[in-house]
Design an enzyme around this catalytic site. Structure first.
Site, PDB file in Angstrom:
ATOM      1  N   CYS A  70       0.824  -1.243  -0.474  1.00  0.00           N
ATOM      2  CA  CYS A  70       0.018   0.385   0.166  1.00  0.00           C
ATOM      3  C   CYS A  70       0.990   1.477  -0.101  1.00  0.00           C
ATOM      4  O   CYS A  70       0.115   2.300  -0.393  1.00  0.00           O
ATOM      5  CB  CYS A  70      -1.694   0.086   0.589  1.00  0.00           C
ATOM      6  SG  CYS A  70      -2.009  -1.396   1.242  1.00  0.00           S
ATOM      7  N   HIS A  75      -2.156   7.842   6.726  1.00  0.00           N
ATOM      8  CA  HIS A  75      -2.749   5.823   5.792  1.00  0.00           C
ATOM      9  C   HIS A  75      -3.660   6.168   6.519  1.00  0.00           C
ATOM     10  O   HIS A  75      -5.010   5.595   5.390  1.00  0.00           O
ATOM     11  CB  HIS A  75      -1.530   4.731   6.224  1.00  0.00           C
ATOM     12  CG  HIS A  75      -1.908   3.975   5.895  1.00  0.00           C
ATOM     13  ND1 HIS A  75      -2.084   3.828   4.151  1.00  0.00           N
ATOM     14  CD2 HIS A  75      -1.958   2.700   5.759  1.00  0.00           C
ATOM     15  CE1 HIS A  75      -2.048   2.107   3.964  1.00  0.00           C
ATOM     16  NE2 HIS A  75      -1.882   1.942   5.047  1.00  0.00           N
ATOM     17  N   HIS A 108      -9.241   2.686   0.095  1.00  0.00           N
ATOM     18  CA  HIS A 108      -8.354   2.077   0.126  1.00  0.00           C
ATOM     19  C   HIS A 108      -7.817   1.678  -1.438  1.00  0.00           C
ATOM     20  O   HIS A 108      -8.372   0.406  -1.675  1.00  0.00           O
ATOM     21  CB  HIS A 108      -8.062   0.795   1.609  1.00  0.00           C
ATOM     22  CG  HIS A 108      -6.967   1.035   1.535  1.00  0.00           C
ATOM     23  ND1 HIS A 108      -5.575   1.259   0.270  1.00  0.00           N
ATOM     24  CD2 HIS A 108      -6.230   0.062   2.300  1.00  0.00           C
ATOM     25  CE1 HIS A 108      -4.810   0.851   0.931  1.00  0.00           C
ATOM     26  NE2 HIS A 108      -4.430   0.578   2.683  1.00  0.00           N
TER      27      HIS A 108
END
Length: 616
Positions: A262, A414, A452
């Protein structure tokens, strides 16, 4: 003196809409912007979603746009009717089982308990005993929330995209959008540099994983499908970079992708930044594209306990219905992250070239820090590496901006919306804030809006940050109504509403983008505002140089605005040049000190001096 990597263009698409022109950012903060500011964004989305050909000022159209953007119910497959197959051993008891097949569908190895009787073009098969079979069913998927791109928008219809995986269609669209945002003709830009002075770092952390690529290829033998000659080639993780080089920008420069789960976008951003700082390239196109809202992929994350399931969201709300819009709840009571698709690209340029050609400056990349977690008990658990990256980025902010200037930064967290992340990331940010004397550090998390997008997630953060320095609002985390008790926040200001950052975001000189990737892939980047960037350039270059740049930039800015206006009305340029201006051995001329390629104005120099002469 290191060259400063300037952000001179950006583009892409995510659940909030088109990136260039700040439209995806504007969709996130639409409730605090003026009708005048929002008019072009509503028009762009209305056109993109097939809702209106006009000004899109109709309240009903705007409501439809809002319903079809941001995190919402999944649209790329039907969660209520997902195809599923079960293994079964059929047995007719004391009787046999009979059925007919076309001869072409007969297995190459006939089971011993089959009796085959020809009947013209077909065969009759009689089975004694068990018959192994797959029984088709339709099931409900436990997760119905996702971050699909705007409802009705299909980038694949904008160019000849036959059999392209969705991730690659997003790549072509996103890279084209970034180039359109430059306000400069790409072919003209190439005339100012050598052919190999362009870097492209782009990819997908999960590779290409739909029916046209890896997923379809692996499933074909078991589902009766056919493997095509394109599936394997188009499945590679670095294929977005390959497509951009081969079909979008005509480049023979440096290429590839770094992969860090990620955090991947920041890994690629670091590669492009280093190429420019070290003088290896003068332009770097950096980005990622991901299309993981696929049931099979989501199931893999779901069984890990990573995704927010409907039952969990209902329990959080004490409700019988799931609130898809609020599926991602960073730093609050939450259940898991929300899978999303996105493509984001930025164009970096060295400061000298940008001033020479008048490129618009949206900010600059001061540095990207990447650190692993060291020894771990679990590969998926967070570790110590993110403390290192955030501290390094903050220390650099203090070194550049001073002890008071570091307090004029904010954090794009994040912020996945998982119970573990809310504790671990908040502790990291809080401890760093304490260390550097930051009492009330603003923290936001755009995954609450767009979900996400895996490798692209830091790109979503960066594009949102550039919008702050245009319109002055940091998007708040509006999917939450409280901060969870286990969140560390003594020195943090976790924004639950939009936060005014000054007329053009001038209250904040920099942003820290933070990413915590699966497996211990931590990355944090310090990105400087356009105002801070220009202040630094003014110290490096003369007043005459800066004045000449500003004059050149007027025309460039006007052209970029014209490109954006055209795109809002449905007239955007998608760069996809398949089979055009192809070079072969007849187009290459090699001498002892250079290579000349027929399609480029300047030669590629070859080494004539020993760079390691001191070691000889």
């Amino acid at each position: 003196m290191s060259k400063l990597p300037l952000i001179v263009g950006f583009g892409g698409i995510n659940a909030a809409g088109r990136s260039s022109g700040f439209h995806s950012y504007k969709r996130m903060v639409s409730d605090v912007l003026t009708d005048q500011d929002m008019a072009s964004t509503w028009q762009d989305l209305a056109h993109r979603m097939g809702l209106s050909e006009g000004s899109a000022s109709d309240p009903e159209v705007i409501e439809a746009i809002k319903a079809g953007t941001l995190v919402r119910r999944i649209e790329s497959f039907d969660p209520d009717s997902l195809r599923y197959q079960y293994k079964a051993a059929l047995n007719g008891g004391q009787e046999t089982i009979s059925f007919s097949l076309r001869k072409s569908k007969m297995p190459s190895r006939i089971p011993e308990n089959w009796q085959v009787e020809e009947q013209g073009s077909k065969v009759k098969i009689t089975v004694t005993g068990e018959l192994n079979a797959l029984l088709e069913d339709r099931v409900s998927f436990p997760v119905t929330s996702g971050g699909n791109i705007p409802t009705g928008f299909e980038p694949s219809k904008l160019y000849n995209s036959r059999f392209h995986p969705r991730g690659l269609t997003l790549s072509v669209y996103g890279a084209s959008d970034a180039l359109n945002s430059l306000g400069l003709d790409w072919e003209e830009v190439l005339k100012h540099i050598k052919p190999d002075e362009v870097s492209v770092y782009a990819g997908s952390a999960l590779a290409q994983i739909d029916d046209h690529s890896l997923s379809g290829m692996l499933a074909a033998p078991l589902t009766g499908g056919r493997v095509s000659s394109k599936m394997m080639a188009l499945s590679f993780a670095e294929m977005p970079a390959d497509f951009i080089n081969g079909y979008v920008i005509n480049s023979v420069g440096t290429t590839g992708t770094s992969m860090g789960a990620c955090a991947t976008f920041l890994y690629n951003l670091r590669q492009g930044m280093l190429d420019i700082q070290q003088g290896h390239s003068r332009i770097a196109i950096v980005g990622n594209a991901e299309a993981p809202v696929v049931a099979e992929v989501m199931e893999g994350f779901r069984v890990m306990g990573a995704l927010a399931e409907d039952a969990q969201l209902k329990a959080l709300d004490d409700s019988d219905t799931v609130d898809n819009r609020r599926a991602c709840r960073p730093f609050s009571s939450n259940a898991g992250f929300t899978m999303a698709e996105s493509a984001q690209f930025v164009v970096l340029m060295d400061d000298e070239l940008a001033l020479e050609i008048g490129a618009s400056i949206y900010g600059s990349v001061a540095d990207v820090f990447i650190n692993a977690d060291a020894n771990k008990k679990s590969i998926s658990a967070p570790g110590v590496g993110n403390y290192v990256t955030v501290a390094k980025a903050t220390a650099l902010a203090k070194a550049i901006l001073g002890p008071e200037g570091v307090k004029q930064t904010y954090v794009q967290a994040h912020g996945t919306g998982t119970p573990q992340n809310r504790v671990t990331e908040s502790h990291i940010l809080n401890e760093v804030a304490k260390t550097f004397g930051i009492d009330n550090w603003p923290v936001t998390a755009v995954k609450s809006y767009v979900g996400h997008s895996m490798s692209v997630a830091p790109g979503d953060q960066l594009i949102s940050s550039l919008g702050v320095w245009k319109y002055g609002w940091i998007p708040g985390i509006k999917t939450i109504d409280h901060i969870a008790e286990d969140v560390h926040q003594s020195n943090l200001n976790i924004l639950t509403d939009h936060h005014f950052a000054g007329e053009h975001g001038e209250d904040y000189k920099a942003v820290i983008l933070n990413a915590k990737g699966f497996g211990g892939n931590n990355a944090s980047s310090l990105v400087l505002s356009p105002q801070q960037t220009m202040a630094m350039l003014a110290k490096k270059y003369s007043n005459e140089k800066i004045s000449a740049y500003c004059n050149k930039n007027e025309a460039v800015s006007l052209q970029a605005a014209a490109n954006d206006k055209a795109a809002c009305g449905g007239e955007e340029t998608i760069r996809y040049h398949f089979g055009e201006n192809v070079m072969d051995e007849t187009n290459v001329e090699i001498t002892a000190d250079s290579i000349i390629l027929s399609e480029f104005a300047k030669p590629i120099p070859l080494a004539t001096e020993n760079p390691y002469a001191d070691y000889s």
